[in-house]
Motif scaffolding. Sequence first.
Motif, PDB file in Angstrom:
ATOM      1  N   GLY A 116      -9.995  19.368  35.409  1.00  0.00           N
ATOM      2  CA  GLY A 116     -11.379  18.717  35.603  1.00  0.00           C
ATOM      3  C   GLY A 116     -12.488  19.629  35.501  1.00  0.00           C
ATOM      4  O   GLY A 116     -12.964  20.052  36.609  1.00  0.00           O
ATOM      5  N   THR A 117     -13.053  19.788  34.475  1.00  0.00           N
ATOM      6  CA  THR A 117     -14.084  20.827  34.219  1.00  0.00           C
ATOM      7  C   THR A 117     -15.231  20.493  34.516  1.00  0.00           C
ATOM      8  O   THR A 117     -16.267  21.087  34.632  1.00  0.00           O
ATOM      9  CB  THR A 117     -14.122  21.275  32.872  1.00  0.00           C
ATOM     10  OG1 THR A 117     -14.156  20.140  31.949  1.00  0.00           O
ATOM     11  CG2 THR A 117     -12.794  21.788  32.274  1.00  0.00           C
ATOM     12  N   GLU A 118     -15.735  19.015  34.826  1.00  0.00           N
ATOM     13  CA  GLU A 118     -16.905  18.475  35.282  1.00  0.00           C
ATOM     14  C   GLU A 118     -16.956  18.037  36.606  1.00  0.00           C
ATOM     15  O   GLU A 118     -17.827  17.618  37.422  1.00  0.00           O
ATOM     16  CB  GLU A 118     -17.086  17.391  34.493  1.00  0.00           C
ATOM     17  CG  GLU A 118     -17.057  17.421  33.017  1.00  0.00           C
ATOM     18  CD  GLU A 118     -18.400  18.533  32.583  1.00  0.00           C
ATOM     19  OE1 GLU A 118     -19.430  18.299  33.100  1.00  0.00           O
ATOM     20  OE2 GLU A 118     -18.111  19.151  31.790  1.00  0.00           O
ATOM     21  N   THR A 172      -0.998  18.742  44.762  1.00  0.00           N
ATOM     22  CA  THR A 172      -2.410  18.197  44.197  1.00  0.00           C
ATOM     23  C   THR A 172      -2.121  16.514  44.511  1.00  0.00           C
ATOM     24  O   THR A 172      -1.013  15.980  44.273  1.00  0.00           O
ATOM     25  CB  THR A 172      -2.450  18.522  43.001  1.00  0.00           C
ATOM     26  OG1 THR A 172      -2.598  19.836  42.478  1.00  0.00           O
ATOM     27  CG2 THR A 172      -3.418  17.665  42.128  1.00  0.00           C
ATOM     28  N   ILE A 173      -3.147  16.220  45.088  1.00  0.00           N
ATOM     29  CA  ILE A 173      -3.311  14.518  45.597  1.00  0.00           C
ATOM     30  C   ILE A 173      -3.925  13.785  44.284  1.00  0.00           C
ATOM     31  O   ILE A 173      -4.751  14.204  43.680  1.00  0.00           O
ATOM     32  CB  ILE A 173      -4.049  14.482  46.688  1.00  0.00           C
ATOM     33  CG1 ILE A 173      -3.716  12.932  47.291  1.00  0.00           C
ATOM     34  CG2 ILE A 173      -5.386  14.432  46.514  1.00  0.00           C
ATOM     35  CD1 ILE A 173      -3.915  12.744  48.645  1.00  0.00           C
ATOM     36  N   LYS A 174      -3.202  12.376  44.012  1.00  0.00           N
ATOM     37  CA  LYS A 174      -3.761  11.604  42.959  1.00  0.00           C
ATOM     38  C   LYS A 174      -4.595  10.429  43.837  1.00  0.00           C
ATOM     39  O   LYS A 174      -3.680   9.595  44.240  1.00  0.00           O
ATOM     40  CB  LYS A 174      -2.749  10.914  42.210  1.00  0.00           C
ATOM     41  CG  LYS A 174      -3.296  10.257  41.141  1.00  0.00           C
ATOM     42  CD  LYS A 174      -2.047   9.890  39.960  1.00  0.00           C
ATOM     43  CE  LYS A 174      -2.670   9.025  38.625  1.00  0.00           C
ATOM     44  NZ  LYS A 174      -1.747   8.612  37.790  1.00  0.00           N
ATOM     45  N   ILE A 175      -5.861  10.286  43.825  1.00  0.00           N
ATOM     46  CA  ILE A 175      -6.468   9.356  44.165  1.00  0.00           C
ATOM     47  C   ILE A 175      -6.799   8.116  43.638  1.00  0.00           C
ATOM     48  O   ILE A 175      -6.579   7.188  43.618  1.00  0.00           O
ATOM     49  CB  ILE A 175      -7.955   9.944  44.895  1.00  0.00           C
ATOM     50  CG1 ILE A 175      -7.595  11.044  46.052  1.00  0.00           C
ATOM     51  CG2 ILE A 175      -8.822   8.716  45.392  1.00  0.00           C
ATOM     52  CD1 ILE A 175      -9.063  11.676  46.623  1.00  0.00           C
ATOM     53  N   THR A 203     -11.756  12.418  37.780  1.00  0.00           N
ATOM     54  CA  THR A 203     -10.478  13.398  37.523  1.00  0.00           C
ATOM     55  C   THR A 203      -9.342  12.409  38.139  1.00  0.00           C
ATOM     56  O   THR A 203      -8.547  12.009  37.817  1.00  0.00           O
ATOM     57  CB  THR A 203     -10.449  14.779  38.056  1.00  0.00           C
ATOM     58  OG1 THR A 203      -8.875  15.106  37.899  1.00  0.00           O
ATOM     59  CG2 THR A 203     -11.012  14.853  39.239  1.00  0.00           C
ATOM     60  N   GLY A 204      -9.830  12.061  39.374  1.00  0.00           N
ATOM     61  CA  GLY A 204      -8.775  11.326  40.408  1.00  0.00           C
ATOM     62  C   GLY A 204      -7.697  12.341  40.982  1.00  0.00           C
ATOM     63  O   GLY A 204      -7.120  11.921  41.901  1.00  0.00           O
ATOM     64  N   LEU A 205      -7.970  13.416  40.684  1.00  0.00           N
ATOM     65  CA  LEU A 205      -7.031  14.371  41.242  1.00  0.00           C
ATOM     66  C   LEU A 205      -7.857  15.598  42.174  1.00  0.00           C
ATOM     67  O   LEU A 205      -8.863  15.929  41.666  1.00  0.00           O
ATOM     68  CB  LEU A 205      -6.110  15.101  40.129  1.00  0.00           C
ATOM     69  CG  LEU A 205      -5.223  14.364  39.420  1.00  0.00           C
ATOM     70  CD1 LEU A 205      -4.620  15.036  38.061  1.00  0.00           C
ATOM     71  CD2 LEU A 205      -4.119  13.602  40.005  1.00  0.00           C
TER      72      LEU A 205
END
Length: 235
Positions: A116-118, A172-175, A203-205
């Motif tokens: 997630g580079t942004e 790592t959590i996935k929202i 990203t959602g992560l």
Amino acid sequence: MLDYLVSSVPDEKVSSDPVVVVIPIGWMKKIINKYPDSFDIFMHNMFSVDQFEALDMDRFEYTESLNGNKATTDDIMGWIKATKKMIGNWNPEAWEYMRKNIPPDVMMGFDMEIGGTEMGPAFRKLLKEKEFENVDRLIIPIHQIIDDNGNPFPNNDILSMLSSPHIDADRTIKIMDNSGSQNNAINIGIISNDAIEDLFLTTGLLPKGLYRLMNLSDLNLSWMPSSINYRKLKI
């Protein structure tokens, strides 16, 4: 301390004390207000390894692990050393300020496999909104936890959460997934703010350093009707 409830609290029939994901943002605002470019570099390293390559740095000179949950002490210190070099070589004052204001568990909680580079700009965009000016934490109530087969766990608790596909072996959590649906992501109800939804869609992560798992009761929040989408609460 001001908290921001991201979505509605689930009905009491679902759980008497649901799990909440807490995202501390107070430390982020301190860094963003003084050194936004350095914040972006730091967050980039939290999510992605490609800055090592972009800056012609040999990653293995610093850390063999891409994830703080699997990392040795040497790996974590190597990640910190590399991030310090990326920031401190051109702005040593910024790094010194960050070192004093970023919690240690954040420093140890990177997951450079997410990509997630942004996320730095995404958090900056969210936190510049006046609505979050005095907010220290984002609170995400969990409406339902599912197992690997898509069936709901009988209990909405932290142990179920840790056993679910919502959190991987690296913590790592996935929202939310990038399509905006919640395929293997957490059922968090209706998000109250477009900027927060945009953040999750980026990203959602989230790596383990950027969130905490708690129960609603730990926050001293009283029950609110599920029709209330969000509310700022002073604790």
